[in-house]
Design an enzyme around this catalytic site. Structure first.
Site, PDB file in Angstrom:
ATOM      1  N   CYS A 127       3.082   0.892   2.497  1.00  0.00           N
ATOM      2  CA  CYS A 127       2.135   0.471   1.096  1.00  0.00           C
ATOM      3  C   CYS A 127       1.119   1.149   0.873  1.00  0.00           C
ATOM      4  O   CYS A 127       0.112   0.827   1.596  1.00  0.00           O
ATOM      5  CB  CYS A 127       2.756  -0.631   0.653  1.00  0.00           C
ATOM      6  SG  CYS A 127       2.050  -1.275  -1.021  1.00  0.00           S
ATOM      7  N   CYS A 130      -1.042  -0.781  -1.810  1.00  0.00           N
ATOM      8  CA  CYS A 130      -1.267  -1.902  -1.200  1.00  0.00           C
ATOM      9  C   CYS A 130      -1.918  -1.566   0.308  1.00  0.00           C
ATOM     10  O   CYS A 130      -3.061  -2.465  -0.614  1.00  0.00           O
ATOM     11  CB  CYS A 130      -0.057  -2.974  -0.352  1.00  0.00           C
ATOM     12  SG  CYS A 130       1.247  -2.831  -1.493  1.00  0.00           S
ATOM     13  N   ASP A 131      -2.134  -1.241   0.398  1.00  0.00           N
ATOM     14  CA  ASP A 131      -2.955  -1.016   1.367  1.00  0.00           C
ATOM     15  C   ASP A 131      -4.317   0.081   1.394  1.00  0.00           C
ATOM     16  O   ASP A 131      -5.120  -0.247   2.693  1.00  0.00           O
ATOM     17  CB  ASP A 131      -2.482  -0.915   3.179  1.00  0.00           C
ATOM     18  CG  ASP A 131      -1.908  -2.982   3.311  1.00  0.00           C
ATOM     19  OD1 ASP A 131      -2.160  -3.656   2.750  1.00  0.00           O
ATOM     20  OD2 ASP A 131      -0.871  -2.500   3.670  1.00  0.00           O
TER      21      ASP A 131
END
Ligand code: NAP
Length: 301
Positions: A127, A130-131
């Site tokens: 993701c 997300c990261d």
């Protein structure tokens, strides 16, 4: 009954419990869902100093359990949605439920390498939203050739100095517009006809060994992160033929969470192939609980 214990399932449980519906949650085998595979979560509101994925899920479970939600570490193995109350089985155990919330999530497809599994959350990610932020000023790899891979690659250029897309063929599956955008980007490069043979690094990712599938030649490329973007599988095998699905995802009557079967609602990544965030899943879980509550009320319950 609620199937699934990721952010969607547990938020639905919290709301349903506080509405006095005494929900029963079958947590599933991979209890906690995809956040159990992440480390720092910096984008869940209310945690200014970040929170570990598993800790966030533990807190959500505790919060649902504080009210009258019962959580069982069991997986539904069969459902019958053809009559109400619906039939739900876990092995030989059977329940009859008046309303059902499906929050079984989706599973990010992985390459299946030991090194990939070991370094998941330590440089291997599924993701970018997300990261990506953790990789400022670093070089990254993205694996895949579809829209997801190119979308992730484009997003990652906000942080990375260089993003290399590794694709197993010499032609992308992605839409033309995404191809054009990625190809035109000065910080995105491509390695064609290649697969990741191993993710390199002991405790954190330091690169990957790639193998050209035509020549069998291997090369090691440095990278601080490897983003695997080869697709997702919604966890809906149980509902096939019983609910309207689209490419495996549960179809809901937006803006509600109602599915094609009256009394069955769905929330989170099992529905959503666009946002796939913990917060959006949690939001949808809340909607599903409210929809279920209104449905029961309309039934005179
Ligand atoms: P996808 O279209 O199925 O693409 C998956 C990609 O991963 C393919 O290029 C495939 O290679 C590769 N792949 C699969 N298994 C692999 C493996 N084991 N090793 C290496 N490579 C592997 O999946 P997606 O990109 O997640 O997209 C899913 C759907 O959502 C599509 O309909 C897509 O258009 C849509 N979507 C749209 C957008 C957008 O419009 N912004 C964004 C994301 C997704 P091959 O090409 O060789 O099969």
């Amino acid at each position: 009954m609620i199937l699934g214990s990721g952010p969607a399932g547990l938020t639905a449980a919290l709301y349903a419990a506080r509405a006095n519906l005494r929900p029963l949650v079958l947590k599933g085998i991979d209890a906690g869902g995809q956040l159990m595979l992440t480390t720092d979560v910096e984008n869940y509101p209310g945690f200014p100093d970040a929170v570990l994925g598993p800790e966030l899920m533990e807190r959500m479970e505790k919060q649902a359990g504080r009210f009258d939600a019962e959580l069982l570490h069991q997986e539904a193995t069969r459902v019958d949605l053809s009559t109400r109350p619906f039939g739900i089985w876990s092995g030989d155990e059977e329940w009859r439920v008046r309303t059902l919330i499906i929050a079984t999530g989706a599973t990010a497809m992985m390459l299946g390498l030991d090194s990939e599994r070991r370094l998941l959350g330590h440089g291997v990610s599924t993701c970018a939203t997300c990261d990506g932020f953790f990789f400022r000023g670093q070089e990254l790899l993205v694996v895949g050739g579809g829209d997801s891979a190119l979308e992730e690659a484009l997003f990652l250029t906000r942080f990375a100095t260089k993003v290399t897309v590794v694709h197993r063929r010499d032609r992308l599956r992605a839409s033309k517009v995404m191809q054009d955008r990625a190809m035109a980007h000065e910080r995105i490069g491509f390695v064609w006809n290649s697969v990741v043979e191993e993710v390199l690094g002991e405790t954190v990712v330091r690169g990957a060994r790639l193998r050209n599938v035509l020549t069998n030649e291997t090369t090691e490329v440095p990278a601080a992160g490897v983003f695997v973007a080869i697709g997702h599988t919604p966890n809906t095998a149980l509902f096939e033929g019983q609910l309207d699905l689209d490419a495996g995802y549960v179809l809901v009557r937006e803006p509600t969470t109602a599915t094609s079967v009256e009394g069955v609602f769905a929330a989170g990544d099992v529905v959503d192939r666009t946002y796939r965030q913990a917060i959006t899943a949690a939001g949808m879980g809340c909607q599903a609980a409210i929809d279920a509550e209104r449905f029961l009320e309309s039934q005179g319950r």
